[in-house]
Write a protein that holds these residues in place. Structure first.
Motif, short mmCIF file in Angstrom:
data_model
loop_
_atom_site.label_atom_id
_atom_site.label_comp_id
_atom_site.label_asym_id
_atom_site.label_seq_id
_atom_site.Cartn_x
_atom_site.Cartn_y
_atom_site.Cartn_z
N LEU A 1 22.41 45.22 66.84
CA LEU A 1 21.04 44.98 67.80
C LEU A 1 21.80 44.58 68.98
O LEU A 1 23.54 44.15 68.46
N ARG A 2 21.28 44.56 70.25
CA ARG A 2 21.91 43.93 70.90
C ARG A 2 20.76 42.52 72.16
O ARG A 2 19.37 43.18 72.18
N GLY A 3 21.44 41.75 72.45
CA GLY A 3 20.50 41.61 73.38
C GLY A 3 21.55 40.78 74.55
O GLY A 3 22.18 40.56 75.25
N ARG A 4 21.09 40.12 75.29
CA ARG A 4 21.29 39.27 76.60
C ARG A 4 21.61 37.66 76.02
O ARG A 4 20.61 36.80 75.75
N LEU A 5 22.62 37.24 76.22
CA LEU A 5 22.98 36.13 76.05
C LEU A 5 22.53 34.80 77.25
O LEU A 5 24.26 35.60 78.21
N ASP A 6 22.40 34.05 77.27
CA ASP A 6 22.51 33.15 78.90
C ASP A 6 23.15 32.20 78.26
O ASP A 6 23.38 31.63 77.39
N GLU B 1 22.60 28.30 79.28
CA GLU B 1 21.57 27.63 78.41
C GLU B 1 21.70 28.09 76.94
O GLU B 1 21.23 26.93 76.01
N ALA B 2 23.00 28.52 76.77
CA ALA B 2 23.00 28.84 75.26
C ALA B 2 22.10 29.51 74.59
O ALA B 2 21.60 28.88 73.72
N ARG B 3 21.30 30.65 74.77
CA ARG B 3 20.29 31.51 74.48
C ARG B 3 19.94 32.45 74.84
O ARG B 3 20.83 33.03 75.78
N LEU B 4 19.59 32.98 73.58
CA LEU B 4 19.74 34.73 73.39
C LEU B 4 18.66 35.34 73.52
O LEU B 4 17.59 34.68 73.05
N GLY B 5 18.42 36.52 74.62
CA GLY B 5 16.84 36.90 74.65
C GLY B 5 16.49 38.14 73.70
O GLY B 5 17.45 38.21 72.65
N ALA B 6 15.38 38.25 74.47
CA ALA B 6 15.01 39.74 73.16
C ALA B 6 16.06 40.17 72.52
O ALA B 6 16.67 40.69 73.31
N LEU B 7 15.96 40.78 71.05
CA LEU B 7 17.05 41.83 70.51
C LEU B 7 16.60 43.47 70.48
O LEU B 7 14.67 43.25 70.14
N THR B 8 17.31 43.79 71.08
CA THR B 8 16.75 45.90 70.53
C THR B 8 17.26 46.30 69.52
O THR B 8 19.09 46.08 69.73
N THR B 9 16.55 47.16 68.86
CA THR B 9 17.72 47.67 67.39
C THR B 9 18.72 48.92 68.61
O THR B 9 17.47 49.65 68.86
N MET B 10 19.61 49.39 68.62
CA MET B 10 20.25 50.13 68.77
C MET B 10 20.78 51.01 67.82
O MET B 10 20.63 52.39 68.01
#
Length: 410
Positions: free
Chosen positions: A144-149, A152-161
């Motif tokens: 899975l991949r996602g965007r990490l801020d 803010e130590a926050r991981l956004g919605a995940l996309t299945t690669m």
């Protein structure tokens, strides 16, 4: 001296001799060359001294470890399904939250050796915050991949690669790492179905090379996702400055392996373990032999890191950090190995050296400390995760740890 594990913050100094002259176990087995002759490791390669201290304590079932551009680290907890931000400078541990973190905690299957495993930071992280994780899901292992801020130590919605990687209680692989070419490499296990490692149509028992869309990267053999096959359970991936690729692999009951990975290479499992067994596939293709092997009791290798002087491999059952030095010394970025065979045989390496034997228990992951990356002149520092809380160790108060290991020639 296992008492060191109960004294976080205490400096542990270990002077280690060449593996052939120490009492840490049998000398690792040389590998036969292509003509069947045994190729001995190069002699007279300098050894090192290792000074280890715990920077962070009480990490639950840590597995993956990846460095961020600012010197902090991401670490996964296999059994809790969480990602943490580790700060080696302040000993700070910050839990990653957000939609992606919630999905990892709720959607990860933690049976056996499965769970939330590898983590990788994309080379474009400074621009887009992309991180990748490997986890065991309900239907199989997946990437899975996602965007990490990171602020803010926050991981956004995940996309299945990538999905449909076979899973089992054991042999789930789990390492993910971006190569110097910018593509993602994924290490999978045979999921206890050994024959799948030789099946080019199965994602099990392979090293895969893909883009962020999960599709085969340009230049892959036969245009498939498979970069190499014939693997039992790879959990460590890395590259030296010349682009030479390494993988550490669990043997079954005899020999663990460190391999130099070549595209399209067949590494023999289940017909060959280490340097034992059949020499070629049914079609006559020669299996690629490892550059170093160990008895499984001395290693059970998980993560690895490639420094300027050597490959460092974290050992679980062996409770030690193995150093496999380059025979030609430090190689600068972009330099080709001066070894005639291009660095793909045991002759390109010195005798493996055991470090930290029994001092901190099971060792799971290792990365080069960010300030040491690319350093070919001064001493190297490593960051190492212990792994006593994975259900197979004997944890004591303070386990598990992020260690700093400072290395000097000795």
């Amino acid at each position: 001296m296992r008492t060191a594990r109960s004294l976080p913050g205490t400096l542990v100094v270990l002077a280690v001799l060449l593996a052939g002259a120490c009492s840490d176990g049998p000398v690792p087995t040389p590998s036969p060359a292509a003509d069947g002759q045994v190729v001995e490791p190069a002699p007279d390669v300098p050894t090192v001294r290792a000074n280890a201290t715990s920077l962070i304590d009480d990490l639950p079932s840590p597995w993956g470890l990846a460095a961020l551009p600012d010197g902090r680290l991401l670490s996964t907890s296999r059994d809790e399904g969480t990602v943490s931000l580790l700060d080696p400078g302040t000993a700070g541990v910050t839990a990653i939250t957000g939609e992606g973190a919630d999905e990892l905690a709720s959607g990860t299957d933690h049976g056996g050796e499965g769970g939330l495993l590898g983590v990788a930071v994309a080379p474009t992280f400074a621009e887009d915050g992309t991180v990748v994780v490997y986890r065991t899901g309900e239907a199989g292992n997946e990437v899975l991949r996602g965007r990490l801020d990171v602020d803010e130590a926050r991981l956004g919605a995940l996309t299945t690669m990538l999905e449909g990687i076979p899973k089992a209680s054991n042999h789930n692989g789990g390492q993910v790492s971006f190569g110097p070419d910018g593509f993602l490499y994924v290490a999978t296990g045979d999921a206890t179905t050994s024959g799948a490692a030789q099946d080019p149509g199965s994602l099990a028992g392979k090293i895969l090379r893909v883009g962020l869309d999960g599709e085969a990267a340009p230049g892959n053999p036969d245009g498939s996702r498979v970069w190499s096959l014939g693997h039992r359970n790879v959990q460590g991936l890395g590259w030296d400055a010349s682009g030479r690729m390494f993988a550490s692999e669990f043997g079954q009951s005899t020999l663990d392996e460190l391999n130099v990975i070549v595209p399209g290479g067949n590494y023999g499992w289940p017909h060959r373990e280490g340097t034992l067994g059949e020499a070629a596939a049914a079609d006559g293709t020669a299996f690629v032999d490892p550059v170093a092997t160990w008895p499984t009791s001395d290693a059970s290798p998980s993560g690895l890191a490639v420094a300027a002087d050597a490959v460092y491999v974290a050992g679980l059952r062996g409770e030690r950090l193995w150093r496999v030095p380059f025979a030609d010394g430090a190689v600068g970025e972009g330099e080709a190995s001066p070894v005639p065979d291009g660095g793909a045989s045991p002759a390109a390496f010195g005798a493996p050296q055991a470090l930290l034997t029994g001092e901190w228990g099971r060792l799971r992951a290792v990365v080069v400390a960010p300030e040491s990356a690319g350093d070919t002149e001064g001493g190297t520092s490593l960051l190492v995760l212990t792994n006593e809380t994975d259900g197979r160790g004997s944890p004591v108060p303070g386990d598990d740890h992020l260690l700093r290991v400072d290395l000097t020639t000795g």
